[in-house]
Design a protein around this motif. Structure first.
Motif, PDB file in Angstrom:
ATOM      1  N   GLN A  91       4.933   6.000  10.188  1.00 35.36           N
ATOM      2  CA  GLN A  91       4.436   4.640   9.895  1.00 35.36           C
ATOM      3  C   GLN A  91       3.452   4.704  11.090  1.00 35.36           C
ATOM      4  N   ASP A  92       3.596   5.196  12.186  1.00 35.53           N
ATOM      5  CA  ASP A  92       2.729   5.212  13.240  1.00 35.53           C
ATOM      6  C   ASP A  92       1.498   6.261  13.207  1.00 35.53           C
ATOM      7  N   ASP A 132       9.083   5.424   5.898  1.00 36.43           N
ATOM      8  CA  ASP A 132       8.107   4.892   7.112  1.00 36.43           C
ATOM      9  C   ASP A 132       8.660   5.263   8.266  1.00 36.43           C
ATOM     10  N   THR A 133      10.070   5.253   8.430  1.00 39.07           N
ATOM     11  CA  THR A 133      10.754   5.469   9.649  1.00 39.07           C
ATOM     12  C   THR A 133      11.150   6.868   9.799  1.00 39.07           C
ATOM     13  N   GLU A 154       7.436   7.748  14.335  1.00 41.02           N
ATOM     14  CA  GLU A 154       7.764   7.411  13.151  1.00 41.02           C
ATOM     15  C   GLU A 154       6.578   7.621  12.199  1.00 41.02           C
ATOM     16  N   ASP A 175      13.981   5.097   4.084  1.00 39.78           N
ATOM     17  CA  ASP A 175      12.790   4.492   4.570  1.00 39.78           C
ATOM     18  C   ASP A 175      11.809   5.399   5.022  1.00 39.78           C
ATOM     19  N   LYS A 224       2.013  11.471   3.368  1.00 46.52           N
ATOM     20  CA  LYS A 224       3.106  10.514   2.547  1.00 46.52           C
ATOM     21  C   LYS A 224       3.606  11.190   1.534  1.00 46.52           C
ATOM     22  N   TRP A 243      -1.066   8.034   7.531  1.00 44.44           N
ATOM     23  CA  TRP A 243       0.075   7.819   6.705  1.00 44.44           C
ATOM     24  C   TRP A 243      -0.153   6.474   5.528  1.00 44.44           C
ATOM     25  N   HIS A 244      -0.787   5.406   5.903  1.00 42.73           N
ATOM     26  CA  HIS A 244      -1.010   4.411   4.859  1.00 42.73           C
ATOM     27  C   HIS A 244      -2.080   4.595   3.765  1.00 42.73           C
TER      28      HIS A 244
END
Length: 365
Positions: free
Chosen positions: A328-329, A313-314, A326, A311, A345, A333-334
């Motif tokens: 995703q924080d 994201d984590t 993490e 994963d 990413k 990242w997004h």
């Protein structure tokens, strides 16, 4: 047990015996006979203070210590000398910042496993009469001692410290229960790496089947005839040829045929690597703009497998004073994709693919 205590326990103080010692304490016939049978551990520890006769002062004191991979001026001076004399680098190529980034403060955190053996990144330092004359950079892993880099002072070039370090590191793996000794990359065409093949038994990783093949005469012949050598592909090619000669009724499967075509290709890098690798010529790959995941580089975890096992994201990242978070924080990242190597990413996806799922889930970037 603190890390400092572990380092002290790993200190090995050695004394080089004098001619007087060899005359006063001549070896027995049994000891001379044993010299014909090489024993790694006894040979490595033979010159140490505990085995040298105490009533005869040594000519020199030789010490080998396992120390944290921190930066020191002493270590940088050794690095500076090595890069200039061995790699012929100049002032513009050598810097303290580069040394720190290359060989110090590894992301592998130092700790001990159940109080028995140190893990993480360490410096194995060799000193003669207090002077640092050589150093190994080691990653001590749960099941392997991994040699990252080795450097020595030019004053001691003729003493083959690279071979001495290999013996010391193999002994470390054997004595402390690491099981395996990993000597790093082996490039058959690189003269400076040929010495690695002198140690037996030695195995090389097949990047297609992820199996280990002995570095024997057969493997060397394959490496000399191929720019990209894969024993699994060579076996598939030979099996196909034998099937054709015997007039077998069943043709090779589609997958086997692809392996055969790749292995039987000419020594042109564009063909040898296989049909599943885009732009196998390094210069073309570098200028293609594709990420490592899109290029199909052998040895990397494919993106579909990465999605199933990790994963992203984590995965964790250390943000200095802000601590560990993490992925995703992170706001940016997004906005990227796994195949965009210039995005955060994309860089993390390539990293996770390179180190493999097990490490990717545990490491802090």
């Amino acid at each position: 047990m603190a890390i400092a205590d572990i380092a002290k326990q790993k200190t090995q103080v050695s004394a080089l015996p004098t001619l007087e010692a060899s005359i006063k304490y001549p070896k027995s016939k049994a000891e001379k006979k044993q010299e014909n049978d090489f024993n790694l551990l006894s040979t490595v520890h033979e010159p140490e203070r505990t085995t040298v006769k105490p009533d005869i002062p040594p000519e020199h004191i030789f010490t080998v210590t396992l120390e944290p991979d921190d930066f020191t001026e002493e270590k940088f001076a050794l690095f500076d000398n090595y890069q200039r004399h061995v790699h012929h680098e100049g002032d513009d190529d050598i810097s303290k910042a580069g040394f720190k980034r290359f060989l110090c403060s590894s992301p592998l955190h130092r700790h001990n496993s159940n109080g028995s053996k140190p893990l993480g990144s360490w410096h194995h330092c060799y000193r003669l009469d207090g002077r640092l004359i050589a150093m190994s950079v080691l990653d001590l892993l749960p099941h392997a001692v991994s040699g990252v880099y080795f450097l020595y002072h030019s004053d001691f070039e003729k003493w083959s410290f690279g071979k001495l370090s290999a013996l010391r590191e193999a002994a470390l793996a054997l004595e402390r229960g690491y099981e395996f000794y990993y000597m790093g990359y082996y490039i058959h065409g690189c003269r400076k790496m040929r010495y690695k093949g002198d140690y037996r038994p030695q195995y090389v990783l097949d990047l297609h089947e992820f199996t280990w093949d002995p570095l024997d005469d057969e493997m060397r012949r394959l490496m000399e005839s191929r720019s990209y050598a894969s024993m699994s592909k060579e076996r598939a090619r030979m099996a196909s040829l034998e099937g054709k000669e015997s007039g077998g009724d069943e043709p090779p499967s589609k997958a086997s045929k692809q392996d055969v075509d790749a292995a039987a290709a000419s020594d042109d890098p564009a063909n040898v690597a296989g049909e599943d690798i885009k732009h196998p010529i390094p210069l073309e790959a570098s200028s293609s703009g594709l990420s490592l995941l899109e290029l199909g580089m052998p040895g990397l975890t494919p993106l579909p497998d990465l999605h199933r096992q990790v994963d992203l994201d984590t995965m964790q990242v250390h943000l200095g004073r802000d601590g560990v978070h993490e992925m995703q924080d992170i706001v940016s990242w997004h906005s990227g994709a796994e195949t965009e190597s210039r995005s955060i990413k994309g860089a993390i996806a390539e990293y996770a693919s390179a180190v493999g799922p097990e490490i990717a889930k545990e490491v802090v970037s």
